[in-house]
Motif scaffolding. Structure first.
Motif: not given
Length: 202
Positions: A144-147, A152-155, A157-168
């Motif tokens: 579930e976490i991987q999905k 969302r990895t295909t999103s 830059p642009g359209d108000g998106r900010t890059r977030h780093l997800v570490s598990i």
């Protein structure tokens, strides 16, 4: 060189974490983001990752008589495969986690060093939770976490998106054996866990 040794080297790991989910970057742009890495070291590790198929060249342009290349991560090459993980010793895991956590600390410090940050509104979060799971439930959780992340990895830059780093990080807890393997500390441990099961700082 095993996948683990290739990917979990401290400098190479920082390069990968800088590129994951980012637009393609040149070596010069990577140096701007990782200014403490000497230029020769940066070039050497980028060459190693590219030769191994972890990075790929997605653009080239001539700049003052030289060719400037842009790189991005190949997602299928940026994972330690199951065979390599199985072969890792406790010391291997210790060294790998040290590199991994060191890279996270560098990312965290880079954020804190920026001007005008607003941690609450920026969405800064670090949290720890505890769950009781069978092996099958654990595997379902990981899937579930991987999905959730990979969808969302295909999103872009642009359209108000900010890059977030997800570490598990997932760590089995030998103190929590459950009803089938009560170790005598189970009852007290549960009360401790409830106090810290959803701890966060912002």
């Amino acid at each position: 060189m095993t996948n683990a040794n290739l990917l979990l080297h401290p400098v190479r790991l920082r390069i990968l974490q800088t590129l994951v989910g980012s637009e393609p970057l040149t070596t010069a742009q990577l140096r701007d983001r990782l200014p403490d890495v000497p230029p020769a070291t940066m070039y050497r590790h980028i060459a190693t990752l590219t030769k191994a198929g972890v990075l790929e060249v997605v653009g080239e342009k001539k700049v003052r008589g030289t060719v400037e290349r842009s790189y991005q991560v190949r997602q299928d090459g940026a994972l330690v495969d199951e065979d390599a993980r199985t072969a890792m010793t406790p010391d291997d895991h210790r060294q790998a986690f040290t590199a991994f956590s060191g890279a996270m600390m560098s990312d965290f410090e880079r954020y804190l060093s920026r001007d005008g940050i607003e941690p609450a509104s920026d969405g800064l979060m670090y949290r720890q939770g505890a769950v009781w799971l069978t092996r099958e439930e654990y595997e379902a959780l990981v899937e579930e976490i991987q999905k959730a992340v990979t969808s969302r990895t295909t999103s872009t830059p642009g359209d108000g998106r900010t890059r977030h780093l997800v570490s598990i990080v997932v760590v089995p807890d030998e103190l929590g054996q459950g009803a089938d393997g009560d170790d005598g500390a189970d009852r007290d441990d549960r009360s401790d866990r409830s106090d810290r099961s959803d701890r966060s700082e912002t």
